[in-house]
Design a protein around this motif. Sequence first.
Motif, short mmCIF file in Angstrom:
data_model
loop_
_atom_site.label_atom_id
_atom_site.label_comp_id
_atom_site.label_asym_id
_atom_site.label_seq_id
_atom_site.Cartn_x
_atom_site.Cartn_y
_atom_site.Cartn_z
N ASN A 70 -19.42 65.30 -3.62
CA ASN A 70 -18.91 64.21 -2.79
C ASN A 70 -18.45 64.72 -1.44
O ASN A 70 -17.95 65.83 -1.32
N SER A 71 -18.60 63.88 -0.44
CA SER A 71 -18.08 64.16 0.89
C SER A 71 -17.93 62.84 1.62
O SER A 71 -18.55 61.84 1.25
N VAL A 72 -17.10 62.85 2.65
CA VAL A 72 -16.97 61.66 3.49
C VAL A 72 -18.19 61.65 4.40
O VAL A 72 -18.46 62.62 5.12
N ASN A 73 -18.95 60.58 4.34
CA ASN A 73 -20.20 60.49 5.09
C ASN A 73 -19.97 60.32 6.59
O ASN A 73 -18.90 59.87 7.01
N LYS A 78 -11.65 60.56 7.45
CA LYS A 78 -11.02 60.98 6.19
C LYS A 78 -10.16 59.85 5.64
O LYS A 78 -10.10 59.64 4.43
N GLY A 81 -12.38 57.44 3.85
CA GLY A 81 -12.76 57.99 2.56
C GLY A 81 -11.62 57.90 1.56
O GLY A 81 -11.82 57.50 0.40
N GLU A 85 -11.56 55.61 -1.91
CA GLU A 85 -11.29 56.18 -3.23
C GLU A 85 -10.08 55.53 -3.89
O GLU A 85 -10.08 55.29 -5.10
N THR A 130 -18.68 51.80 -2.31
CA THR A 130 -18.20 53.07 -1.76
C THR A 130 -19.25 54.16 -1.61
O THR A 130 -18.96 55.18 -0.97
N THR A 134 -18.24 57.53 0.65
CA THR A 134 -17.92 58.83 0.06
C THR A 134 -18.92 59.30 -0.98
O THR A 134 -18.73 60.36 -1.58
N SER A 143 -16.31 65.03 -9.46
CA SER A 143 -16.30 65.63 -8.12
C SER A 143 -16.07 67.13 -8.20
O SER A 143 -16.72 67.90 -7.49
N ASP A 158 -13.08 68.39 2.43
CA ASP A 158 -12.33 67.17 2.08
C ASP A 158 -12.27 66.90 0.58
O ASP A 158 -12.11 65.75 0.15
N PHE A 162 -10.95 63.45 -3.13
CA PHE A 162 -11.50 63.01 -4.41
C PHE A 162 -10.58 63.31 -5.59
O PHE A 162 -10.92 63.04 -6.74
#
Length: 189
Positions: A70-73, A78, A81, A85, A130, A134, A143, A158, A162
């Motif tokens: 997972n990552s913040v796209n 942040k 994201g 979540e 979501t 994310t 994650s 980041d 998660f």
Amino acid sequence: MIVRVYCTAGISGGHINPAVTFGLFLGRKLSLTRAIYYMVMQCLGAICGAGVVKGFMGKTRYGALGGGANSVNHGYTKGDGLGAEIVGTFVLVYTVFSATDAKRSARDSHVPILAPLPIGFAVFLVHLATIPITGTGINPARSLGAAIIFNKDKGWDDHWIFWVGPFIGAALAALYHVVVIRAIPFKSK
């Protein structure tokens, strides 16, 4: 999701997500010892599962897909994201509380048997909302497993989001369920 909950319901009550376990612990549905044990086993299971996925996918394809980490796209902050979540996990954990509530009336007595259906549907809806933000965490163990097996910067960038987001969302859902929905009414004299 529905199948996993049905398969594990007789063993652990369907616990496959540390955030759900944490929420149920806060809602006084689990002991601290059991909650910690479940969370450790969930993380170990996720690491093993991510390893199996990597083995089946092959190195090139696995790497191209970022190992499922997972990552913040791009295009989101942040904060976006974290908010996604929190809200996504709140929806999931509140659905778990609602679907498994033992205090339902007799006419709803079939609901616990069908509990995996609304829970799975909630996970589906949260994913729709979501994934663009994310990739949908809402399960810290999943994650973590993907980040450990992928083991690249993208998997750890980041990563805190998660864990923090799902645990805040779970705590809010537990608080809402205990304080608002299942509040003990005040008796007037």
